[in-house]
Design a protein around this motif. Structure first.
Motif, short mmCIF file in Angstrom:
data_model
loop_
_atom_site.label_atom_id
_atom_site.label_comp_id
_atom_site.label_asym_id
_atom_site.label_seq_id
_atom_site.Cartn_x
_atom_site.Cartn_y
_atom_site.Cartn_z
N ALA A 82 -6.91 -11.20 0.14
CA ALA A 82 -5.14 -10.31 -0.01
C ALA A 82 -4.32 -11.35 -1.03
O ALA A 82 -4.51 -12.37 -1.61
CB ALA A 82 -5.22 -11.02 1.36
N SER A 83 -3.64 -10.74 -1.85
CA SER A 83 -2.57 -11.13 -2.38
C SER A 83 -1.50 -11.42 -2.26
O SER A 83 -0.02 -10.17 -1.84
CB SER A 83 -2.40 -9.60 -4.24
N GLY A 84 -0.95 -12.44 -2.26
CA GLY A 84 0.49 -12.53 -1.39
C GLY A 84 1.41 -12.36 -2.80
O GLY A 84 1.98 -11.72 -2.06
N VAL A 85 1.36 -12.13 -3.90
CA VAL A 85 2.03 -11.69 -4.41
C VAL A 85 2.89 -10.28 -4.68
O VAL A 85 3.72 -9.88 -4.33
CB VAL A 85 2.08 -12.02 -6.08
N TYR A 86 0.91 -9.57 -4.21
CA TYR A 86 1.28 -8.35 -4.09
C TYR A 86 2.04 -7.44 -3.05
O TYR A 86 3.53 -6.61 -3.42
CB TYR A 86 -0.38 -7.81 -4.25
N LEU A 87 2.00 -8.38 -1.78
CA LEU A 87 2.68 -8.21 -0.40
C LEU A 87 3.87 -8.65 -0.64
O LEU A 87 4.76 -7.70 0.41
CB LEU A 87 2.30 -9.14 0.49
N SER A 88 4.22 -9.75 -1.46
CA SER A 88 5.50 -9.81 -1.48
C SER A 88 6.41 -9.12 -2.22
O SER A 88 7.62 -8.49 -1.88
CB SER A 88 5.42 -11.53 -2.12
N MET A 89 5.52 -8.14 -2.57
CA MET A 89 6.71 -7.09 -3.79
C MET A 89 6.97 -5.93 -2.56
O MET A 89 8.14 -5.46 -2.90
CB MET A 89 6.24 -7.14 -4.87
N VAL A 90 5.81 -5.91 -2.01
CA VAL A 90 6.22 -4.79 -1.27
C VAL A 90 7.14 -4.92 0.04
O VAL A 90 8.44 -4.28 0.04
CB VAL A 90 5.02 -4.29 -0.60
N MET A 91 7.32 -5.78 -0.08
CA MET A 91 8.48 -6.62 0.75
C MET A 91 10.02 -6.42 0.95
O MET A 91 10.52 -6.05 0.78
CB MET A 91 8.12 -8.09 2.03
N LEU A 92 9.57 -6.99 -1.05
CA LEU A 92 11.09 -6.49 -1.24
C LEU A 92 11.79 -5.50 -1.99
O LEU A 92 12.55 -5.38 -1.16
CB LEU A 92 10.08 -7.34 -2.74
N SER A 93 10.19 -4.55 -2.08
CA SER A 93 11.31 -3.03 -1.72
C SER A 93 11.22 -2.43 -0.86
O SER A 93 13.03 -2.19 -0.32
CB SER A 93 10.50 -2.03 -2.73
N LEU A 114 10.39 5.52 8.71
CA LEU A 114 9.86 6.34 7.98
C LEU A 114 9.30 5.34 6.99
O LEU A 114 8.29 5.20 7.01
CB LEU A 114 10.86 6.73 7.52
N LEU A 115 10.26 4.56 6.58
CA LEU A 115 9.65 3.64 5.37
C LEU A 115 8.12 2.44 5.79
O LEU A 115 7.87 2.03 5.46
CB LEU A 115 11.21 3.02 4.46
N ALA A 116 9.46 1.48 6.85
CA ALA A 116 8.92 0.93 7.82
C ALA A 116 6.96 1.35 7.62
O ALA A 116 6.06 0.18 7.55
CB ALA A 116 9.61 0.46 8.84
N ALA A 117 7.10 2.84 8.41
CA ALA A 117 6.00 3.01 9.18
C ALA A 117 4.50 3.29 7.87
O ALA A 117 3.55 2.75 7.74
CB ALA A 117 5.97 3.95 9.39
N ILE A 118 5.36 3.91 6.81
CA ILE A 118 4.11 3.84 5.39
C ILE A 118 4.42 2.81 5.20
O ILE A 118 3.27 2.52 4.03
CB ILE A 118 5.16 4.83 4.14
N ALA A 119 5.22 2.38 4.61
CA ALA A 119 5.13 0.23 3.74
C ALA A 119 3.88 -0.21 4.83
O ALA A 119 2.58 -0.95 4.56
CB ALA A 119 6.21 -0.69 4.01
N THR A 120 3.80 -0.10 6.29
CA THR A 120 2.46 -0.98 6.46
C THR A 120 1.72 -0.19 6.86
O THR A 120 0.31 -0.99 6.69
CB THR A 120 3.23 0.06 8.35
N PHE A 121 1.50 1.07 6.39
CA PHE A 121 0.12 1.71 5.96
C PHE A 121 -0.63 0.66 4.63
O PHE A 121 -1.81 0.55 4.30
CB PHE A 121 0.21 2.92 5.48
N ALA A 122 0.65 0.95 3.38
CA ALA A 122 0.22 -0.10 2.53
C ALA A 122 -0.23 -1.02 2.48
O ALA A 122 -1.47 -1.37 2.06
CB ALA A 122 1.05 0.71 0.98
N VAL A 123 0.53 -2.29 3.08
CA VAL A 123 -0.40 -3.35 3.57
C VAL A 123 -1.29 -3.53 4.08
O VAL A 123 -2.30 -4.34 3.50
CB VAL A 123 0.98 -4.02 4.04
N LEU A 124 -0.90 -2.55 5.57
CA LEU A 124 -2.73 -2.67 5.83
C LEU A 124 -4.08 -2.15 5.01
O LEU A 124 -5.09 -2.81 5.39
CB LEU A 124 -2.16 -1.47 7.60
N SER A 125 -3.56 -1.33 3.97
CA SER A 125 -4.54 -0.77 3.36
C SER A 125 -5.14 -1.62 2.30
O SER A 125 -6.53 -1.75 2.14
CB SER A 125 -4.17 0.76 2.67
N HIS A 126 -4.29 -2.02 1.56
CA HIS A 126 -5.03 -3.98 0.37
C HIS A 126 -5.53 -4.73 1.28
O HIS A 126 -6.51 -5.32 1.71
CB HIS A 126 -3.23 -4.42 0.83
#
Lengths: 127, 101, 493
Positions: C111-122, C92-104
């Motif tokens: 595309a901000s690498g730092v921002y995606l890095s924070m998504v990955m960290l979470s 579930l987490l991976a699916a919603i996170a995928t949307f957040a990444v694709l939306s970004h």
């Protein structure tokens, strides 16, 4: 005497946590609040260190020689408890990164509001 | 005595126009929520005490109408308000856990 | 069995976070790697075999008498356990996170690498909290989660985000201190950190004041991480200050962490009536304040933020009942609500991107401009507030049943009331955005807010709506297995 050391260590830890909570709740300056957060973390670290402390204990480094000489039992008896130290080390790293982010945010807030007063920064949020 | 409706209406109006209806609904829901939440909280006590306390709470709530404005002020984003409630609840949780009921 | 893929669910996002951070500034590399990484993040929980992973492969050993630990056998390694519950939550987490990444990557020019890095960290942090069978490991990743969530909120770049993140981090520091102090007290008493070992060492013997203090401190940590009262204003501030697509991810993470920590608390201190009473009481207060505060908001994002917090209270109620039915229904509701709330947050994201505001006073009459968006939003509203045939209906119905069965009929009434208030609040938002006479925004007629939605966003909304409908029509496959998890959990206590 050693019990006293541990007892006072716990007392100091409790004081650190209480001072930290006081700073977070009552001090208006943002940097003081951040110092308060760090004091809470340090107090908890001190609790952990005190738990690992063993009166007259030896350094908990295990070696081959201990096994060959059959002194492992004595070693386990005398060595300080090393797990809490590992936990403290991890928590210090986490605390440092939280501190970095908090200070970064407070720089941004200062640039915007020209003030570090929390009452001033959150002024407009009163419903 | 002025009608309760007027009092409510005026209080809600002073916070901007778009949510008078929402404010009214919130007011009535709070009236229902408070006694029920207290019944749930006071279950550890015997039924008579909890019933009396629930009625007391209902009376208290009824006399301090309108609630919405107070509740939304206490739920604002201000740092001090958050700190106040967190301090109280932290103390309360520890007291209830260690001291028991 | 020592399944090889289990640690990958934590290690891969961590490595990706570092790599994406290094790639920051190289737009193309960030886009390509971010998208590819999400494929892996989604695939691993589906491919991994159920089992336990022992780091360093240290087995359980007989405890030497000299250590003074009362247990006969203790686990030496940090242990990750992976079962159906963990698979469902991480997917579930991976699916919603995928949307957040694709939306970004699809909506932003750079595309901000730092921002995606924070998504990955979470992602890594939540996966670890869900799987960790080690109470200190749980703490470490909760702290990482707090930092990465604050960073994701700050990424919006306006001053409100900084304020919300500051509040979140300061009280996160306090709550983290509380959790660590609780862990320290348990470690000092029993000498072990593994949750299974701790549970054996406690084995219902929870009367000592030190243990009770530790329980209280851990419960305070749980309240913060799941945004229950008194931390609900902080969570709702976080949700409403973040971009709405990030808020969808944040509220999913919050609900998953809520379930994960509550399960750890139940495994350790399941029979403790004080703890259960405190947890029920604070969950009820959260539900009441969350949904009532949602009603009086003048901004759609804030409305949704409070509604999401209120729903977290609903999840907390069932878990703190501690009965198998309550736990199963709560886990089910956490999943359903995370899905439906994400759908709503995405619709509000579209409104914000188009109209550049979510203030009700400036919205209105958008139905003719964006009928498809309105349709999807009404599906989301019905799904969140438990209207059949959507998914939350199935879980709320079971939650009410569980409350009655556990002997708390008034909780059933509270749940129904909370659901009604949430429905009214969300319908108010829908009315003011889509149906009310048109105001400034509609008159200007911004071209973005039309039926021509961005492809990724539109696809996400359709998929989420279909999943909500699908779970609502066929709750069996998912719910039955959550029920199995709950039964095993309560038997183990």
């Amino acid at each position: 005497m050693n019990v006293d050391v541990q007892l006072w260590s716990f007392v100091v830890a409790g004081l650190l946590v209480i001072i930290g909570l006081y700073a977070i709740a009552f001090m208006d300056n943002l940097v003081k609040k951040i110092i308060g957060v760090m004091l809470v973390g340090d107090g908890v670290n001190l609790v952990l260190i005190t738990e690992g402390f063993k009166p007259g204990g030896i350094v908990p480094i295990i070696s081959e020689k201990l096994f060959s000489s059959g002194a492992v039992g004595d070693f386990a008896n005398d060595a300080a408890y090393s797990l809490p130290f590992a936990l403290v080390l991890t928590n210090i790293v986490i605390g440092a990164s939280t501190l970095a982010v908090l200070l970064g945010i407070s720089i941004k807030l200062y640039q915007h509001y020209r003030s570090l007063s929390v009452a001033h920064i959150f002024q407009e949020d009163d419903a | 005595m002025r009608s309760l409706y007027d009092t409510l209406h005026e209080t809600l109006k002073s916070r901007g126009g778009t949510h008078i209806g929402g404010g009214f609904t919130a007011e009535y829901m709070l009236l229902a929520f408070f006694p029920l939440a207290f019944v749930a909280l006071l279950r550890g006590l015997d039924s008579l005490t909890s019933a009396v306390l629930a009625i007391l709470v209902t009376a208290l709530v009824a006399f301090s109408l309108p609630l919405v404005k107070k509740v939304s002020r206490e739920n604002s984003d201000h740092f001090a308000i958050a700190a106040f409630y967190i301090a109280i609840v932290m103390g309360l949780v520890l007291f209830l856990m260690v001291g028991g009921f | 069995m020592n399944s090889e893929l289990i640690p990958l669910m934590v290690v891969f996002p961590l490595i990706s976070a570092i790599l994406l951070n290094l790639m920051h500034g190289k737009d193309r590399a960030v886009r390509v790697y971010g998208t590819l990484a999400m494929v892996v993040v989604i695939a691993v929980p589906l491919l991994a075999v159920y089992g336990n992973h022992l780091f360093g492969a240290h087995p359980a050993i007989d405890t030497p008498a000299e250590t003074g630990i009362a247990l006969g056998r203790i686990n030496l390694a940090i242990e990750y356990s992976f079962g159906f519950l963990q698979r469902a939550l991480i997917f579930l987490l991976a699916a919603i996170a995928t949307f957040a990444v694709l939306s970004h990557t699809s909506n932003e020019k750079r595309a901000s690498g730092v921002y995606l890095s924070m998504v990955m960290l979470s992602i890594a942090a939540v996966s670890a909290v869900v799987m960790a069978n080690d109470i200190f490991n749980m703490f470490v990743f909760l702290e990482i989660l707090t930092i990465s969530q604050a960073a994701m909120v700050v990424a919006k770049g306006d001053i409100g985000g900084y304020k919300a993140a500051l509040k979140y981090l300061i009280f996160g520091g306090v709550a983290g201190g509380a959790i660590l102090l609780g862990i320290a007290l348990l470690l000092g008493t029993f000498g072990v950190l593994n949750i299974t070992d701790l549970g054996n060492a406690l084995s219902g013997n929870t009367k000592s004041p030190i243990v009770l203090t530790a329980v209280g401190l851990l419960v305070i940590g749980w309240l913060f991480e799941s945004g229950l009262f008194p931390f609900h204003t902080i969570k709702s501030h976080i949700y409403s200050s973040a971009k709405a697509d990030v808020a969808a991810l944040l509220q999913t993470e919050t609900k998953i962490v809520l379930v994960a920590i509550a399960i750890i608390l139940l495994r350790l201190f399941g029979g403790l009536s004080n703890m259960s009473a405190v947890m029920v009481g604070l969950s009820v207060i959260t539900l009441a304040f969350g949904s009532v505060m949602a009603l009086v908001q003048t901004d759609f994002r804030r409305l949704l933020a409070f509604a999401a917090v209120g729903q977290a209270g609903l999840v907390g109620i069932g878990l703190s009942l501690g009965t198998p039915d309550g736990i199963a229904a709560s886990i089910f509701h956490a999943v359903n609500d995370a899905l439906a709330m994400s759908l709503l947050f995405v619709t509000v994201f579209v409104i914000y991107e188009g109209a550049k505001t979510t203030e009700f006073s400036r919205l209105g009459g958008l139905l003719t401009k964006a009928p498809r968006l309105a349709f999807l939003q009404i599906i989301g509203i019905m799904a969140v507030s438990g209207v059949p045939p959507f998914n939350a209906y199935q879980s709320e119905y079971r939650l009410i049943g569980a409350a009655f069965q556990a002997g708390y009929p008034e909780l059933g009434v509270v749940i129904i009331l909370g659901t009604i208030v949430t429905f009214v609040a969300l319908m108010k938002g829908f009315f003011l955005t889509f149906l009310k006479e048109s105001t400034a925004v509609a008159a200007i007629g911004r071209p973005q807010l039309s039926n021509a939605l961005p492809l990724v966003t539109f696809a996400t909304m359709v998929i989420l709506a279909l999943v909500c409908l699908g779970i609502g029509l066929h709750p069996g496959p998912l719910y039955d297995r959550f029920a199995d998890v709950a039964i095993t959990l309560t038997m183990g206590v």
